[in-house]
Write a protein that holds these residues in place. Structure first.
Motif, mmCIF file in Angstrom:
data_model
loop_
_atom_site.group_PDB
_atom_site.id
_atom_site.type_symbol
_atom_site.label_atom_id
_atom_site.label_comp_id
_atom_site.label_asym_id
_atom_site.label_seq_id
_atom_site.Cartn_x
_atom_site.Cartn_y
_atom_site.Cartn_z
ATOM 1 N N VAL A 87 35.272 89.970 28.805
ATOM 2 C CA VAL A 87 34.715 90.046 27.454
ATOM 3 C C VAL A 87 33.807 88.846 27.274
ATOM 4 O O VAL A 87 34.278 87.716 27.142
ATOM 5 C CB VAL A 87 35.812 90.065 26.372
ATOM 6 C CG1 VAL A 87 35.188 90.222 24.983
ATOM 7 C CG2 VAL A 87 36.817 91.170 26.626
ATOM 8 N N GLY A 88 32.500 89.073 27.299
ATOM 9 C CA GLY A 88 31.557 87.961 27.260
ATOM 10 C C GLY A 88 31.719 87.094 28.503
ATOM 11 O O GLY A 88 31.644 87.582 29.631
ATOM 12 N N SER A 89 31.986 85.822 28.281
ATOM 13 C CA SER A 89 32.191 84.900 29.402
ATOM 14 C C SER A 89 33.661 84.745 29.760
ATOM 15 O O SER A 89 34.001 84.044 30.714
ATOM 16 C CB SER A 89 31.600 83.525 29.072
ATOM 17 O OG SER A 89 32.213 82.985 27.901
ATOM 18 N N ALA A 112 41.663 87.085 24.921
ATOM 19 C CA ALA A 112 41.634 85.933 24.013
ATOM 20 C C ALA A 112 40.723 86.146 22.817
ATOM 21 O O ALA A 112 40.934 85.557 21.756
ATOM 22 C CB ALA A 112 41.191 84.679 24.783
ATOM 23 N N SER A 113 39.686 86.965 22.956
ATOM 24 C CA SER A 113 38.711 87.107 21.883
ATOM 25 C C SER A 113 38.340 88.565 21.694
ATOM 26 O O SER A 113 38.548 89.397 22.571
ATOM 27 C CB SER A 113 37.462 86.283 22.197
ATOM 28 O OG SER A 113 36.897 86.709 23.435
ATOM 29 N N THR A 114 37.772 88.855 20.524
ATOM 30 C CA THR A 114 37.335 90.212 20.220
ATOM 31 C C THR A 114 35.967 90.477 20.852
ATOM 32 O O THR A 114 35.285 89.568 21.317
ATOM 33 C CB THR A 114 37.247 90.418 18.706
ATOM 34 O OG1 THR A 114 36.290 89.490 18.169
ATOM 35 C CG2 THR A 114 38.600 90.202 18.050
ATOM 36 N N GLY A 115 35.584 91.740 20.852
ATOM 37 C CA GLY A 115 34.285 92.129 21.393
ATOM 38 C C GLY A 115 34.411 93.369 22.253
ATOM 39 O O GLY A 115 35.450 94.046 22.280
ATOM 40 N N THR A 116 33.338 93.670 22.968
ATOM 41 C CA THR A 116 33.313 94.817 23.878
ATOM 42 C C THR A 116 33.157 94.308 25.309
ATOM 43 O O THR A 116 32.232 93.532 25.594
ATOM 44 C CB THR A 116 32.177 95.778 23.536
ATOM 45 O OG1 THR A 116 32.348 96.241 22.196
ATOM 46 C CG2 THR A 116 32.175 96.973 24.481
ATOM 47 N N GLY A 117 34.032 94.719 26.167
ATOM 48 C CA GLY A 117 34.005 94.243 27.543
ATOM 49 C C GLY A 117 34.167 95.371 28.537
ATOM 50 O O GLY A 117 33.848 96.533 28.261
ATOM 51 N N ILE A 139 37.838 95.241 22.176
ATOM 52 C CA ILE A 139 38.950 94.357 21.830
ATOM 53 C C ILE A 139 38.906 94.155 20.316
ATOM 54 O O ILE A 139 37.909 93.645 19.776
ATOM 55 C CB ILE A 139 38.858 93.007 22.553
ATOM 56 C CG1 ILE A 139 38.545 93.208 24.050
ATOM 57 C CG2 ILE A 139 40.140 92.215 22.357
ATOM 58 C CD1 ILE A 139 39.562 94.005 24.791
ATOM 59 N N PHE A 140 39.983 94.544 19.615
ATOM 60 C CA PHE A 140 40.034 94.458 18.155
ATOM 61 C C PHE A 140 40.657 93.140 17.713
ATOM 62 O O PHE A 140 41.330 92.446 18.488
ATOM 63 C CB PHE A 140 40.832 95.645 17.600
ATOM 64 C CG PHE A 140 40.179 96.984 17.849
ATOM 65 C CD1 PHE A 140 39.311 97.520 16.915
ATOM 66 C CD2 PHE A 140 40.436 97.691 19.020
ATOM 67 C CE1 PHE A 140 38.705 98.751 17.139
ATOM 68 C CE2 PHE A 140 39.847 98.920 19.245
ATOM 69 C CZ PHE A 140 38.969 99.449 18.314
ATOM 70 N N ASP A 141 40.472 92.848 16.405
ATOM 71 C CA ASP A 141 41.013 91.588 15.887
ATOM 72 C C ASP A 141 42.403 91.744 15.301
ATOM 73 O O ASP A 141 43.077 90.747 15.033
ATOM 74 C CB ASP A 141 40.066 90.989 14.835
ATOM 75 C CG ASP A 141 39.824 91.948 13.668
ATOM 76 O OD1 ASP A 141 40.368 93.064 13.698
ATOM 77 O OD2 ASP A 141 39.066 91.582 12.741
#
Length: 504
Positions: A87-89, A112-117, A139-141
């Motif tokens: 997810v991101g980095s 660890a974090s939200t976003g699209t991976g 990835i939801f919050d």
């Protein structure tokens, strides 16, 4: 190996059967949210089917991954699998020491974090390495939002009234396979019956070189293997009063000895110029002719008998004489075949003449055991087709030449599917895909690797291997090509437990 993803399917199923104590704790603590993600992806060598809890930042998500080898649709049993959630980095990885059961790997990841991976599965086996990537993993919050999104996808997906569950554990235990429906050129197919014939170079007839009586002292039978030069029997020409071989042999030997002595005598006299060169040349010619006749009799008809030998290695396909039978010179006595190079001859109605020049290939199906082979598999080619017909035989012969890689029997009949060139496209599937019920035809379309929809279709022509689907199926949809009858029985009787043996 660079992976490619053929399909990603997001559907939801309940968690009720995921507390099997045989395989450990439940995937998730009991609460009101019980949806799961179902993800499907393919590489060149593997099918991946994933069941996972929706991913929430800061919470551990469980993944159950089923790996199937596409070459035989059996479970991956000897691989090391590493999963990576990117997810991101941020990248988290996990490599279990061993599968939960053969073919099924369990992972637990905490983003660890939200976003699209994306989820990446790296597979290492003794045969090599592979990688499968599933993109667009959200990835939801919070857990509530994650499960609401999952429930929405589940509501949109819907299983349909014709959906049948058939678990990976069940399919791994039987002869099962799926394949993607193809959009490909599919022209007119001429379906007919053809006969297998030996080619001219594959069969050799042995004829008697002289008249006489067949003396078969050994047990020779049709189908018996023989080597090149092997003696099979003899023809005795010494038992006849007319054209007796023994007399002819004695005459040839006597003439040879006379001509030889005459030539040697004149050769000595020629040294003293007592005999002219023309007389010497005539004596030499007479001696050469006598020697050739004598050597021929000695090599082929020693003691007044002809030795019948096999000119090629192969097997005896026909025996045309019996022990003690009188044989005339030039009469066929045996046929030796190799059964390696064959002709496949069909006879077609004249209405097909205009399309014969567009023949591209053919498929051959054996009648006794329904095996089917393509012309290319047998190293074959179109040899010829007739250009004329007559009143006695108004059919057009079409002849293919093949290498006998399928143990075809010369003289037998096969079913022939002659394929012609075309510019039209058609959706096709293997013929085993289609199931017939009371005159109606169906295929099982894969919704997920464990869920299949029974769908009615309308079929077209077939080339023996593949069949045209005119309605009910789109190119790119994956269908069951082996094991469809088992899914049908599962749907009809309910005898097969949908979750029998499922690792949850």
């Amino acid at each position: 190996m660079k992976p490619f993803i053929l399909a990603i399917c997001l559907t939801m199923i309940t968690f009720g059967c995921r507390t099997n104590p045989k395989y450990g704790a439940p995937l998730e603590d009991a609460h009101v949210h019980n949806e799961t993600l179902q993800l499907t992806a393919y590489s060149a060598d593997y099918e991946l089917f994933v069941e996972a809890t929706p991913f929430v930042a800061g919470q551990t998500g469980d993944i159950l991954a089923h790996f199937t080898r596409l070459k035989d649709f059996k479970p991956l049993t000897d691989g090391i699998v590493t999963v990576s959630l990117t997810v991101g980095s941020d990248v988290i990885r996990q490599t279990p020491e061993q599968p939960t059961v053969p073919g099924i790997y369990r992972f637990s990841l905490q983003p660890a974090s939200t976003g699209t991976g994306s989820l990446t599965f790296d597979i290492k086996t003794p045969d090599g390495e592979a990688q499968i990537i599933i993109p667009d993993i959200r990835i939801f919050d919070n857990e509530h939002t994650a499960h609401e999104a999952a429930a929405a996808v589940a509501a949109q997906a819907g299983s349909g009234s014709n959906a049948v569950t058939f678990t990976k554990e069940q399919s791994w235990k039987v002869d099962f396979a799926t394949e993607v429906a193809r959009d490909e050129p599919f022209g007119q197919v001429i379906r007919t019956t053809a006969q297998i014939l030996p080619s001219q170079g594959d069969e050799q007839m042995i004829v008697a070189k002289a008249s006489g009586t067949a003396l078969i002292n050994t047990n020779i039978t049709e189908g018996q293997s023989v080597a090149a030069g092997q003696k099979l029997f003899t023809i005795d020409g010494s038992m006849t009063a007319d054209n007796n071989l023994a007399v002819r042999y004695a005459e040839a030997e006597s003439e040879y000895n006379r001509a030889k002595a005459e030539y040697e005598r004149k050769a000595e006299l020629a040294k003293e110029n007592v005999v002219s060169q023309s007389d010497l040349l005539q004596a030499k010619t007479s001696f050469a002719n006598a020697e050739a006749a004598y050597n021929n009799m000695r090599s082929n008809f020693a003691a007044g008998k002809q030795s019948v030998t096999s000119p090629i290695g192969g097997f005896i396909s026909h025996i045309m004489v019996q022990n003690g039978q009188y044989i005339e010179a030039g009469q066929p006595v045996l046929v030796v075949s190799q059964n390696r190079n064959l002709f496949i001859k069909a006879e077609l109605q004249p209405k097909y003449f205009d399309i014969l020049k567009h023949i591209t290939s053919a498929n051959i199906r054996t009648i006794n055991d329904n095996r089917i082979f393509s012309l290319e598999e047998m190293g074959g080619r179109l040899l010829s087709y007739g250009k004329t017909v007559d009143a006695d035989n108004p059919l057009i012969p079409v002849v293919f030449q093949v290498n006998n890689k399928a143990d075809l029997l010369a003289g037998s009949f096969v079913e022939l599917f002659i394929k012609t060139q075309t510019a039209s496209q058609a959706v096709t599937v293997p013929v085993e895909t289609v199931i017939e019920e009371m005159g109606n035809y169906f295929v099982f379309v894969q919704l997920t690797p464990e869920l299949f929809e029974k769908r009615p279709v309308k079929t077209g022509v077939t080339d023996g291997m593949r069949i045209e689907i005119r309605e009910g199926l789109r190119a790119g949809e994956r269908v069951v090509v082996k094991g469809a009858i088992l899914i049908k029985l599962s749907q009809a009787s309910g005898a097969l437990d949908a979750h029998a043996g499922h690792v949850h």
